[in-house]
Design a protein around this motif. Structure first.
Motif, PDB file in Angstrom:
ATOM      1  N   UNK A 101      35.943  41.006  39.953  1.00  0.00           N
ATOM      2  CA  UNK A 101      36.357  40.965  38.401  1.00  0.00           C
ATOM      3  C   UNK A 101      35.944  42.080  37.602  1.00  0.00           C
ATOM      4  N   UNK A 102      34.523  41.978  37.756  1.00  0.00           N
ATOM      5  CA  UNK A 102      33.915  42.867  36.751  1.00  0.00           C
ATOM      6  C   UNK A 102      33.983  44.321  37.244  1.00  0.00           C
ATOM      7  N   UNK A 103      34.314  44.631  38.391  1.00  0.00           N
ATOM      8  CA  UNK A 103      34.488  46.126  38.991  1.00  0.00           C
ATOM      9  C   UNK A 103      36.115  46.443  38.182  1.00  0.00           C
ATOM     10  N   UNK A 104      36.912  45.353  38.208  1.00  0.00           N
ATOM     11  CA  UNK A 104      38.230  45.733  37.620  1.00  0.00           C
ATOM     12  C   UNK A 104      38.196  45.942  36.071  1.00  0.00           C
ATOM     13  N   UNK A 105      37.005  45.021  35.560  1.00  0.00           N
ATOM     14  CA  UNK A 105      37.033  45.149  34.087  1.00  0.00           C
ATOM     15  C   UNK A 105      36.552  46.428  33.471  1.00  0.00           C
ATOM     16  N   UNK A 106      35.579  46.979  34.264  1.00  0.00           N
ATOM     17  CA  UNK A 106      34.903  48.247  34.235  1.00  0.00           C
ATOM     18  C   UNK A 106      35.818  49.473  34.214  1.00  0.00           C
ATOM     19  N   UNK A 107      36.710  49.394  35.352  1.00  0.00           N
ATOM     20  CA  UNK A 107      37.638  50.647  35.468  1.00  0.00           C
ATOM     21  C   UNK A 107      38.767  50.505  34.091  1.00  0.00           C
ATOM     22  N   UNK A 108      39.031  49.378  33.893  1.00  0.00           N
ATOM     23  CA  UNK A 108      40.357  49.149  32.784  1.00  0.00           C
ATOM     24  C   UNK A 108      39.530  49.603  31.372  1.00  0.00           C
ATOM     25  N   UNK A 109      38.106  49.309  31.301  1.00  0.00           N
ATOM     26  CA  UNK A 109      37.587  49.583  30.129  1.00  0.00           C
ATOM     27  C   UNK A 109      37.459  51.113  30.114  1.00  0.00           C
ATOM     28  N   UNK A 110      36.908  51.717  31.190  1.00  0.00           N
ATOM     29  CA  UNK A 110      37.022  53.188  31.133  1.00  0.00           C
ATOM     30  C   UNK A 110      38.369  53.906  30.561  1.00  0.00           C
ATOM     31  N   UNK A 111      39.455  53.306  31.575  1.00  0.00           N
ATOM     32  CA  UNK A 111      40.671  53.573  30.901  1.00  0.00           C
ATOM     33  C   UNK A 111      41.221  53.452  29.706  1.00  0.00           C
ATOM     34  N   UNK A 112      40.813  52.291  29.128  1.00  0.00           N
ATOM     35  CA  UNK A 112      41.047  52.251  27.677  1.00  0.00           C
ATOM     36  C   UNK A 112      40.302  53.104  26.726  1.00  0.00           C
ATOM     37  N   UNK A 113      39.122  53.374  27.234  1.00  0.00           N
ATOM     38  CA  UNK A 113      38.214  54.307  26.319  1.00  0.00           C
ATOM     39  C   UNK A 113      38.867  55.757  26.390  1.00  0.00           C
ATOM     40  N   UNK A 114      39.131  55.885  27.326  1.00  0.00           N
ATOM     41  CA  UNK A 114      39.913  57.436  27.715  1.00  0.00           C
ATOM     42  C   UNK A 114      41.208  57.374  26.761  1.00  0.00           C
ATOM     43  N   UNK A 115      41.943  56.380  26.889  1.00  0.00           N
ATOM     44  CA  UNK A 115      43.010  56.569  26.154  1.00  0.00           C
ATOM     45  C   UNK A 115      42.932  56.540  24.595  1.00  0.00           C
TER      46      UNK A 115
END
Length: 136
Positions: A101-115
């Motif tokens: 779940x933390x791995x998923x969170x990290x990826x979504x956080x990075x995608x959100x920050x890029x957005x």
């Protein structure tokens, strides 16, 4: 009760009046919120709540996958990431595995920050800059 209805009406109005790029940001933030809630529920051994919130995160990621415009090269790069996040959310939910779940969170956080960065860049290119009326 009136305050709850007013708050819901305000939130609904924000969503209905938001431009598409802001809606995408709201979805990223919502997904992160649900992942966080799911992690906390797993850690508290509250597996029913974990399942409910993590399914909400899964639905958001599914929406991202369904709405990708595959006419753009970036979409071909995002799809495998969304697939991977979705798989981590499901496995993390089924196995109560906070690491996944933390791995998923990290990826979504990075995608959100890029957005957010892309929104700021687009706003600057439109001449709205820091003092403009943009949303980033």
């Amino acid at each position: 009760m009136a305050n709850i209805n007013a708050a819901e009406a305000y939130k609904r109005s924000q969503i209905l009046n938001a431009p598409p790029e802001q809606l995408t940001l709201m979805l990223y933030n919502g997904c992160l919120k649900f992942i966080d809630e799911g992690i906390k529920a797993v850690e508290a051994n509250n597996f029913e709540d974990a399942n409910v919130t993590l399914q909400k995160a899964q639905r958001i990621v599914s929406e991202f996958r369904l709405t990708l415009n595959m006419d753009y090269e970036i979409s071909h790069q995002l799809m495998p990431l969304y697939d991977y996040v979705y798989d981590r959310l499901i496995d993390g939910n089924v196995r109560s595995d906070v690491n996944q779940l933390n791995e998923a969170k990290t990826i979504i956080s990075e995608l959100r920050d890029a957005w957010v960065g892309a929104m700021k860049k687009a706003r600057q290119e439109k001449g709205l800059g820091k003092g403009g009326k943009g949303y980033a």
